[in-house]
Structure formats: C-alpha cells, structure tokens
Design a protein around this motif. Sequence first.
Motif, PDB file in Angstrom:
ATOM      1  N   ARG A  92       0.827  -1.208   0.000  1.00 26.69           N
ATOM      2  CA  ARG A  92       0.000   0.000   0.000  1.00 26.69           C
ATOM      3  C   ARG A  92       0.862   1.259   0.000  1.00 26.69           C
ATOM      4  O   ARG A  92       0.549   2.235  -0.694  1.00 26.69           O
ATOM      5  N   LEU A 127      -6.322  -3.729  -1.353  1.00 27.77           N
ATOM      6  CA  LEU A 127      -7.622  -3.349  -0.782  1.00 27.77           C
ATOM      7  C   LEU A 127      -8.171  -4.366   0.212  1.00 27.77           C
ATOM      8  O   LEU A 127      -9.302  -4.236   0.672  1.00 27.77           O
ATOM      9  N   ASP A 129      -7.941  -5.110   3.335  1.00 27.38           N
ATOM     10  CA  ASP A 129      -8.496  -4.770   4.642  1.00 27.38           C
ATOM     11  C   ASP A 129      -9.614  -3.742   4.537  1.00 27.38           C
ATOM     12  O   ASP A 129     -10.099  -3.220   5.551  1.00 27.38           O
ATOM     13  N   ARG A 130     -10.044  -3.464   3.306  1.00 29.87           N
ATOM     14  CA  ARG A 130     -11.170  -2.556   3.072  1.00 29.87           C
ATOM     15  C   ARG A 130     -12.254  -3.258   2.265  1.00 29.87           C
ATOM     16  O   ARG A 130     -13.016  -2.629   1.537  1.00 29.87           O
ATOM     17  N   ASP A 131     -12.298  -4.580   2.397  1.00 34.03           N
ATOM     18  CA  ASP A 131     -13.191  -5.368   1.549  1.00 34.03           C
ATOM     19  C   ASP A 131     -14.656  -4.973   1.700  1.00 34.03           C
ATOM     20  O   ASP A 131     -15.395  -4.877   0.721  1.00 34.03           O
ATOM     21  N   GLU A 133     -16.012  -2.072   2.667  1.00 34.23           N
ATOM     22  CA  GLU A 133     -16.290  -0.761   2.080  1.00 34.23           C
ATOM     23  C   GLU A 133     -16.274  -0.809   0.552  1.00 34.23           C
ATOM     24  O   GLU A 133     -17.092  -0.169  -0.105  1.00 34.23           O
ATOM     25  N   PHE A 143     -18.753   4.950   0.506  1.00 31.94           N
ATOM     26  CA  PHE A 143     -17.966   4.063   1.366  1.00 31.94           C
ATOM     27  C   PHE A 143     -18.592   3.897   2.745  1.00 31.94           C
ATOM     28  O   PHE A 143     -18.116   3.102   3.546  1.00 31.94           O
ATOM     29  N   TRP A 164      -6.592   4.443  -0.547  1.00 30.92           N
ATOM     30  CA  TRP A 164      -7.471   3.392  -1.056  1.00 30.92           C
ATOM     31  C   TRP A 164      -8.814   3.913  -1.561  1.00 30.92           C
ATOM     32  O   TRP A 164      -9.352   3.374  -2.532  1.00 30.92           O
ATOM     33  N   LYS A 165      -9.364   4.953  -0.940  1.00 28.77           N
ATOM     34  CA  LYS A 165     -10.665   5.462  -1.399  1.00 28.77           C
ATOM     35  C   LYS A 165     -10.556   6.048  -2.804  1.00 28.77           C
ATOM     36  O   LYS A 165     -11.397   5.773  -3.669  1.00 28.77           O
ATOM     37  N   THR A 168      -9.995   3.244  -5.323  1.00 25.13           N
ATOM     38  CA  THR A 168     -11.236   2.497  -5.565  1.00 25.13           C
ATOM     39  C   THR A 168     -12.179   3.281  -6.462  1.00 25.13           C
ATOM     40  O   THR A 168     -12.782   2.725  -7.388  1.00 25.13           O
TER      41      THR A 168
END
Length: 235
Positions: A92, A127, A129-131, A133, A143, A164-165, A168
């Motif tokens: 990341r 991504l 650990d943001r699955d 969202e 989100f 990450w936002k 995405t």
Amino acid sequence: MANALVVKAASLIGAGDIAGAEFALVSLANTEGDQALVEVLEELRPKDLLAVIREFDSSKESVVNLLITPEQFARAVVVEKLYADKTHQHLRGMINAVIFRDEDQTADFIEAIGNLDGGCEALIDYLSDRDEEVAHFQLYDTFNVNLNTKDDAVDRSEVCDNDWKELTWLLKHEHPDMFEQIWPPLKKQAEIRQRLEAEQELARAALAEGVAPAESAAPVSKPKPRSRPDEESAL
C-alpha cells in the motif's frame, strides 16, 4: 556503466543492503541525469527493483520512486507477493507513493498494472483490509456502509486521499474492466469475514451464559425423505 551498476545494485540487494543499492541508483541520476537512471531501472530484475521501491512511501520518498515508469512499476508490483506480507503494508505504501505522484500519470500506472497477469490480484491485496467498504461502494457509490442509497454517492473530489478510497473510485469510474475483476473477490472475502465474526459472537454469548457453543444452536430437524412413486403405499 549501466551494466556495472545493475550488477552492483543486485549484489547489494542480495546482501540485504537496500539503502546502499538505492544510494547507488540515485547517485547515477545525480551525476548523469534522470534518463540514465530510468535506463538502468529497465535492466534491473523486477524483484530487485521491488526490493528498493517497497522500502519507500509518501513519507519517505526516493528518486527511484519518482522516476520509475508505469511499466517498470507494474512489473515490480506483481511480484510483491513473494514477500508473503499478510499486512500488505509495504504494498500500500509504495502504490500510494508512486501512482499518485503525478495526477497526469495516475491512469497510466493503473492501466500498466491491469495489463499484467497478477496485476489485479495485487490490487486485491492492496484493498484487502477494506473489503466491506469496497463491496458496498460497488453497490451504492459510497464508502459509508450505513448508507444504502445512491443518493449519497461520492465524487472524486470527496475522496482525494491519495489512498485506497481514491484508487477504488478511479477503478470503478475510470477503469471499470479492472474493477469488475477486483470487487467480487473482495465481496466474497467480506462475506466470509462477517460470517466468522457472527459465529464468534454467538460463541462468546453462549460462553457468557454458561452454555457450550454447540448447545447454543437450536436443533435442526431433518426433513423426511420423499418417497418415490413406486415406494408409495397402495393403501
């Protein structure tokens, strides 16, 4: 000169001296110019290049990260899994540091990653650990997992976090073919995690009540097998 530097950098990396390898590469840019370094990076093995760039992020920049081309970066990213880093912290950090370094090149970096086998898998790791969202964003363009309407959809200006936002958002709205490969595995991962968390919560509640977890579940009655026509009674 270029071949000698490639050999030297690879040797330093093999010995674990990442800082020494990075210094040697940056020194070339300082003495012979940026293009000379870009040409050397092209000759480095992807795993050697990765060893250098994964040590740097937005808070600790390197000239190597500033000059690496989209194609060079993509080749390095897809072999990051060799490190078996379950946290994906380095992945990341380096992705954020490189693909957002120049807004005019962000799309080029994303496309270069998507063009290689393993590229989308690397972004799934990024991504991971943001699955929840990401899966929610696929459905509602927000989100916030507590909002279930597209009336609350966000635009890029609201998620320009160089993280990450924003990535995405870009994947869904500007690289939809890649996003279609990325979000289903994340959605499945989120569903598995949610189910495990629910089971753990039930187990904790049962233990708190002094009931063994296996006893806490209501018995499930098995349906009677249906008789085949030739087995039905004639009465």
